[in-house]
Design a protein around this motif. Structure first.
Motif: not given
Length: 349
Positions: A238-239, A242, A265-266, A270, A272, A276
């Motif tokens: 995810g990193k 993102a 993502l958070h 980003r 959700v 994304v």
């Protein structure tokens, strides 16, 4: 010689003779009751059962097996016992076996290697089991032991169909197609994938179906993000994702990795699903409590277990080599998916 107190003496299990004496019947009558025969009068059966309860008598399963040829026990070998899917499947095995009058003898496979599997098969072969269920992600390991498992009725819970043994599993490819097509239908140009470990047939089937679905719709197939089923591997993937503004949709091969990806993502700012969209696979109980609740592919572990136990008992009791189609999945749409930023049009194709 000093006599030992009563509670220090070696305990002896009550025998069929003890039960017969307690109930005032013959040992043959006790045997008939213990074996469930219907030739004993109800009044007499009740007397015998009451005597068994008072004495704590348990029928000798080994002796009964000599008469019937069955132990009423199914052996189960499970790899990666701690994984969500295997834990749920094992619970369902126990329930289905109990309904059919069987108990389970569990042998966990702690090492996913040929020596580990061969050792597990050797250990369970020494136990009094009527049949065997193997839950194994890497079924090629069984090739070296085909002669061994051919001597006992066996059902394998695994993905893929390139094997000679009776097998059943979730329809992994169908689930991955549902996840990918859902994201495309929302208007995302393509879907990125966080896959499970390379050795897993389920992970391979999901990744292949994801890629095939994108190609069928004329979309670019992005590089695969490696994972190992853990939230930590999802977080690492995810990193990376993102940091790429072109990424608007992610399909993770299980819910745990989806959770890790959502955290990354958070942390990167980003949103959700505003920036994304994320889809998982499993529909574990906690997925509805993620923030936001996770859109995911539901696996029916109970149906897999019902099919596996049913096929195995068919082989044990009726010498029937039955087969079953893969168990379909279901897409559970929650709040983690939405159209991409700036898009008001949903399309597929």
């Amino acid at each position: 010689m000093v006599e030992q107190p009563e509670d220090a003496r070696v305990w002896r299990a009550p025998s069929i003779i003890d039960v017969a004496r307690e109930a005032g019947v013959s040992a043959q009558t006790v045997s008939r009751v213990a074996n469930g025969m219907d030739t004993v009068r109800p009044v007499t059966r009740d007397k015998v059962l009451a005597a068994m309860d008072r004495l704590g008598y348990r029928p000798n399963s080994a002796a009964r097996a000599l008469k019937t040829g069955r132990f009423r026990t199914l052996g189960v070998i499970v790899s990666e016992l701690s994984s969500y899917g295997n834990t749920r499947t094992l619970e369902a095995f126990a329930s289905e076996a109990s309904k059919a009058g069987y108990s389970l003898a569990l042998t966990p496979l702690w090492t996913i290697a040929q020596a580990g599997l061969t050792g597990a098969l050797t250990r369970i072969a020494d136990q009094a089991v009527d049949g065997l269920i193997v839950v194994l992600e890497e079924h090629e390991l069984l090739k070296s032991d085909l002669k061994r498992i051919a001597k006992i009725p066996t059902v394998v819970v695994t993905a893929g169909r390139s094997h000679p043994y009776v097998a059943i599993d979730t329809d992994q490819a169908q689930g991955a197609r549902l996840a990918t097509e859902h994201l495309l239908s929302l208007g995302h140009e393509t879907v990125w994938h966080v896959r499970g470990p390379e050795r897993s047939h389920g992970a391979r089937d999901r990744a292949q179906a994801w890629a095939d679905t994108l190609r069928e719709h004329g979309r670019v197939v992005p590089p695969v993000m490696p994972g190992d089923w853990s939230p930590a591997s999802g977080y690492a993937a995810g990193k990376r994702l993102a940091a790429d503004p072109a990424v608007t949709a992610i399909f993770a091969s299980n819910d745990a990795m989806a959770l890790g990806a959502m955290r990354a993502l958070h942390e990167a700012g980003r949103d959700v699903p505003g920036s994304v969209s994320v889809v998982g696979f499993d529909d574990m109980e906690l997925s509805a409590d993620f923030r936001p609740p996770l859109t995911t592919v539901h696996q029916y572990f109970d149906r897999v277990a019902t099919a596996a136990v049913g096929m195995l008992i068919d082989r044990i009791e009726h010498q029937k080599r039955t087969t079953a189609d893969p168990v379909p999945t279901e897409l559970i749409v929650r709040a983690s998916t939405a159209p991409p930023p700036g898009s008001g049009t949903a399309r597929v194709g």
